[in-house]
Write an enzyme that holds these catalytic residues in place. Structure first.
Site, PDB file in Angstrom:
ATOM      1  N   ARG A  57      18.339  47.096  28.010  1.00  0.00           N
ATOM      2  CA  ARG A  57      17.122  46.501  27.489  1.00  0.00           C
ATOM      3  C   ARG A  57      16.206  46.123  28.631  1.00  0.00           C
ATOM      4  O   ARG A  57      16.646  45.844  29.739  1.00  0.00           O
ATOM      5  CB  ARG A  57      17.435  45.229  26.705  1.00  0.00           C
ATOM      6  CG  ARG A  57      18.121  45.438  25.375  1.00  0.00           C
ATOM      7  CD  ARG A  57      17.197  46.000  24.329  1.00  0.00           C
ATOM      8  NE  ARG A  57      15.900  45.346  24.268  1.00  0.00           N
ATOM      9  CZ  ARG A  57      15.593  44.338  23.489  1.00  0.00           C
ATOM     10  NH1 ARG A  57      16.477  43.801  22.688  1.00  0.00           N
ATOM     11  NH2 ARG A  57      14.369  43.827  23.493  1.00  0.00           N
ATOM     12  N   CYS A  81       7.623  54.203  19.314  1.00  0.00           N
ATOM     13  CA  CYS A  81       6.957  52.905  19.427  1.00  0.00           C
ATOM     14  C   CYS A  81       6.949  52.241  18.054  1.00  0.00           C
ATOM     15  O   CYS A  81       6.723  52.901  17.041  1.00  0.00           O
ATOM     16  CB  CYS A  81       5.522  53.068  19.914  1.00  0.00           C
ATOM     17  SG  CYS A  81       5.383  53.731  21.584  1.00  0.00           S
ATOM     18  N   GLU A 101       7.344  44.696  16.891  1.00  0.00           N
ATOM     19  CA  GLU A 101       8.374  43.662  16.934  1.00  0.00           C
ATOM     20  C   GLU A 101       8.189  42.773  15.701  1.00  0.00           C
ATOM     21  O   GLU A 101       7.063  42.610  15.204  1.00  0.00           O
ATOM     22  CB  GLU A 101       8.219  42.845  18.216  1.00  0.00           C
ATOM     23  CG  GLU A 101       9.354  41.911  18.502  1.00  0.00           C
ATOM     24  CD  GLU A 101      10.648  42.603  18.872  1.00  0.00           C
ATOM     25  OE1 GLU A 101      11.709  42.023  18.574  1.00  0.00           O
ATOM     26  OE2 GLU A 101      10.608  43.705  19.450  1.00  0.00           O
ATOM     27  N   ARG A 154       8.718  45.604  24.787  1.00  0.00           N
ATOM     28  CA  ARG A 154      10.172  45.699  24.956  1.00  0.00           C
ATOM     29  C   ARG A 154      10.582  47.163  24.919  1.00  0.00           C
ATOM     30  O   ARG A 154       9.905  47.991  24.306  1.00  0.00           O
ATOM     31  CB  ARG A 154      10.890  44.939  23.841  1.00  0.00           C
ATOM     32  CG  ARG A 154      10.710  43.443  23.880  1.00  0.00           C
ATOM     33  CD  ARG A 154      11.360  42.808  22.649  1.00  0.00           C
ATOM     34  NE  ARG A 154      11.381  41.367  22.694  1.00  0.00           N
ATOM     35  CZ  ARG A 154      10.392  40.579  22.269  1.00  0.00           C
ATOM     36  NH1 ARG A 154       9.294  41.103  21.765  1.00  0.00           N
ATOM     37  NH2 ARG A 154      10.503  39.263  22.332  1.00  0.00           N
ATOM     38  N   TYR A 203      13.758  42.350  33.038  1.00  0.00           N
ATOM     39  CA  TYR A 203      12.761  41.517  32.371  1.00  0.00           C
ATOM     40  C   TYR A 203      11.746  41.075  33.412  1.00  0.00           C
ATOM     41  O   TYR A 203      12.115  40.483  34.427  1.00  0.00           O
ATOM     42  CB  TYR A 203      13.426  40.314  31.692  1.00  0.00           C
ATOM     43  CG  TYR A 203      14.231  40.746  30.495  1.00  0.00           C
ATOM     44  CD1 TYR A 203      13.700  40.642  29.218  1.00  0.00           C
ATOM     45  CD2 TYR A 203      15.497  41.302  30.640  1.00  0.00           C
ATOM     46  CE1 TYR A 203      14.409  41.076  28.113  1.00  0.00           C
ATOM     47  CE2 TYR A 203      16.218  41.739  29.541  1.00  0.00           C
ATOM     48  CZ  TYR A 203      15.667  41.633  28.284  1.00  0.00           C
ATOM     49  OH  TYR A 203      16.372  42.072  27.194  1.00  0.00           O
TER      50      TYR A 203
END
Length: 121
Positions: A7, A74, A77, A89, A106
Site C-alpha cells: 500500500r 482508479c 475512496e 492511495r 506514505y
C-alpha cells in the site's frame, strides 16, 4: 517468485491536475525505489482518491513512469466523515523473491494514515 501486495498514499494541497500527477509520480517512484520494483513485475494497481480530488486520474502518472502495460484502475475512496482530505492511495500487486518484505510508502500528510508503520515513512 511469489505474489505480494503493498500500500501507499500521498496527499496534495489542492485539487489540481498537475498536483495529482506530481504526487502520484513521486509516490510510484518511491514505491519502486524502496521495493527494488520494476513495472514488469507488477500485476495490477488500484488507485483511489478522496471525493475532493477529480482533476486528473492518478493512473495517468503511473503510465508516464513505466506502467503502460500494467492494468490500472482508479476509484473513489469511501467518504467517511472526518477522514483525511485530498489523499491519493494505491494498492499494488506484484511478484518478488520469496524473502522480499514489502515496503509500504506514505508521503506528505498521508503519513499520518499509517504512523504505526515506521518503515513506511
Amino acid at each position: 517468485m511469489r505474489l505480494f501486495a503493498l500500500r501507499g498514499a500521498s496527499s496534495v494541497e489542492r485539487n489540481g491536475a498537475q498536483e495529482i500527477l506530481d504526487a502520484t509520480t513521486e509516490l510510484m517512484r518511491e514505491i519502486m525505489s524502496r521495493n527494488a520494483l520494476a513495472p514488469e513485475r507488477v500485476v495490477s494497481c488500484i488507485f483511489t482518491v478522496t471525493d475532493d480530488l477529480d482533476a486528473e486520474f492518478p493512473a495517468v502518472a503511473a503510465r508516464a513512469v513505466g506502467f503502460e502495460s500494467v492494468p490500472l484502475l482508479c476509484a473513489r475512496e469511501i467518504p467517511v466523515p472526518g477522514s483525511m482530505p485530498r489523499v491519493i492511495r494505491v494498492l499494488i500487486h506484484y511478484h518478488a523473491e520469496e524473502d522480499h518484505v514489502p515496503a509500504h510508502v506514505y508521503l506528505g500528510t498521508a503519513r499520518a494514515l499509517r504512523a504505526d508503520l515506521t518503515a513506511a515513512q
